[in-house]
Motif scaffolding. Structure first.
Motif, PDB file in Angstrom:
ATOM      1  N   THR A   7      20.464  25.729  15.553  1.00 56.20           N
ATOM      2  CA  THR A   7      21.719  25.576  14.816  1.00 56.20           C
ATOM      3  C   THR A   7      22.209  26.951  14.404  1.00 56.20           C
ATOM      4  O   THR A   7      21.463  27.729  13.795  1.00 56.20           O
ATOM      5  N   GLN A   9      25.448  28.806  12.411  1.00 60.78           N
ATOM      6  CA  GLN A   9      26.615  28.587  11.572  1.00 60.78           C
ATOM      7  C   GLN A   9      27.390  29.884  11.363  1.00 60.78           C
ATOM      8  O   GLN A   9      26.822  30.899  10.965  1.00 60.78           O
ATOM      9  N   SER A  26      30.302  28.282  15.562  1.00 65.82           N
ATOM     10  CA  SER A  26      29.169  27.440  15.173  1.00 65.82           C
ATOM     11  C   SER A  26      28.776  26.540  16.345  1.00 65.82           C
ATOM     12  O   SER A  26      29.637  26.070  17.087  1.00 65.82           O
ATOM     13  N   GLU A  62      26.151  33.406   9.275  1.00 63.32           N
ATOM     14  CA  GLU A  62      25.799  32.763   8.012  1.00 63.32           C
ATOM     15  C   GLU A  62      24.381  32.207   8.052  1.00 63.32           C
ATOM     16  O   GLU A  62      23.607  32.367   7.113  1.00 63.32           O
ATOM     17  N   GLU A  63      24.026  31.562   9.164  1.00 60.63           N
ATOM     18  CA  GLU A  63      22.715  30.933   9.244  1.00 60.63           C
ATOM     19  C   GLU A  63      22.324  30.693  10.690  1.00 60.63           C
ATOM     20  O   GLU A  63      23.150  30.313  11.507  1.00 60.63           O
ATOM     21  N   VAL A  64      21.044  30.923  10.988  1.00 60.54           N
ATOM     22  CA  VAL A  64      20.461  30.569  12.280  1.00 60.54           C
ATOM     23  C   VAL A  64      19.169  29.813  11.992  1.00 60.54           C
ATOM     24  O   VAL A  64      18.289  30.313  11.283  1.00 60.54           O
ATOM     25  N   ARG A  65      19.053  28.613  12.554  1.00 62.25           N
ATOM     26  CA  ARG A  65      17.856  27.798  12.327  1.00 62.25           C
ATOM     27  C   ARG A  65      17.333  27.276  13.655  1.00 62.25           C
ATOM     28  O   ARG A  65      18.110  26.822  14.498  1.00 62.25           O
ATOM     29  N   ASP A  68      14.854  23.684  12.462  1.00 64.99           N
ATOM     30  CA  ASP A  68      15.163  23.613  11.031  1.00 64.99           C
ATOM     31  C   ASP A  68      14.463  24.687  10.203  1.00 64.99           C
ATOM     32  O   ASP A  68      14.356  24.572   8.981  1.00 64.99           O
ATOM     33  N   ALA A  70      14.638  28.836   9.295  1.00 64.03           N
ATOM     34  CA  ALA A  70      15.511  29.997   9.390  1.00 64.03           C
ATOM     35  C   ALA A  70      14.872  31.056  10.295  1.00 64.03           C
ATOM     36  O   ALA A  70      13.683  31.359  10.175  1.00 64.03           O
ATOM     37  N   LYS A  72      15.857  34.841  12.829  1.00 63.27           N
ATOM     38  CA  LYS A  72      16.782  35.890  13.219  1.00 63.27           C
ATOM     39  C   LYS A  72      16.687  36.077  14.727  1.00 63.27           C
ATOM     40  O   LYS A  72      15.649  35.798  15.339  1.00 63.27           O
TER      41      LYS A  72
END
Length: 252
Positions: A7, A9, A26, A62-65, A68, A70, A72
């Motif tokens: 995911t 974002q 996204s 904003e976010e990379v998962r 589920d 986190a 980089k």
């Protein structure tokens, strides 16, 4: 979320601060699916794959998962969970394919994958001990594709994988992509509609750095995807230079 492999974002990426190539981009990739990414020249396909591969440095997200958790893009655990075949790749020029395969297998902790069926399928038998620099563009592409499918990473990234391949190898590649769901997820970019419609579970249309339309299952057909692409005229390349519109690749 429980079924998502990856995911991302609100990813933005650029070459110059005056113009984003990706803007608040996204995406969600499910486990064990094939996702085709298509768009006109300059839409951001290659920039996204390079960013995801840890090779493009000017971005914010904003976010990379993944599963589920986190992550980089340059985390080691993420690196060994994905492998990228780029549209053009002139790296490892003084390795033969066998040397490169051994090196990458050790880096990915995969032991010694069996490549015999892949080598035969791509008609690569006589090139396994030739230096990469001495291979044609198509055979160099085959070397990286064989490596990718032998490693079987959770996330396989392919940037214009059909480019440079002969007809038989293209047909074999389509079979490999379509069957990859047994091992993981494929995200591939292409400007060849056939490669998208024959293999994808989902097709994402990228325009101006964002996903504008999505097609799934029975919605995936060349006519509707072509219509979704044709309203972008006078497109630019990803660094901002003017490009010509597509022609035969999308069926004009």
């Amino acid at each position: 979320m429980a079924n998502n492999l990856l995911t991302i974002q609100s990813l933005s990426a650029w070459y110059s601060k005056e113009r984003n190539v990706l803007s608040d981009f996204s995406i969600e990739l499910k486990q064990n699916e094939v996702v085709g990414l298509i768009g006109l020249n300059g839409a951001g396909k290659t920039t996204f794959i390079k960013t995801l591969s840890g090779l493009h440095e000017t971005f914010r997200v904003e976010e990379v998962r993944m599963h589920d958790h986190a992550v980089k893009f340059r985390d080691n655990n993420f690196k060994i969970s994905r492998y990228t075949v780029f549209a053009e790749d002139n790296s490892f020029q003084y390795f033969t394919f066998r040397e490169y395969m051994a090196y990458v297998s050790a880096a990915y902790k995969r032991g010694n994958p069996d490549t015999a069926a892949l080598i035969q399928g791509f008609h690569f038998e006589e090139y396994t001990d030739v230096l990469m620099k001495d291979l044609s563009t198509g055979n160099r592409k085959k070397a990286f594709l064989i490596t990718a499918f032998a490693l079987k990473p959770e996330l396989l990234l392919l940037d214009e994988p059909v480019n440079g391949l002969d007809f038989q190898s293209t047909e074999f590649l389509y079979q490999l992509i379509a069957g990859y769901k047994a091992h993981g997820t494929v995200l591939f970019s292409s400007h060849i509609l056939e490669s998208i419609t024959l293999t994808s579970d989902r097709v994402l249309v990228l325009e101006d750095g964002q996903i504008r339309q999505s097609f799934e299952g029975g919605q995936i057909n060349a006519v509707d995807i072509r219509k979704a692409l044709r309203y972008g005229e006078g497109e630019r390349d990803e660094r901002g230079g003017q490009k010509e519109a597509w022609g035969k690749e999308i069926g004009k």
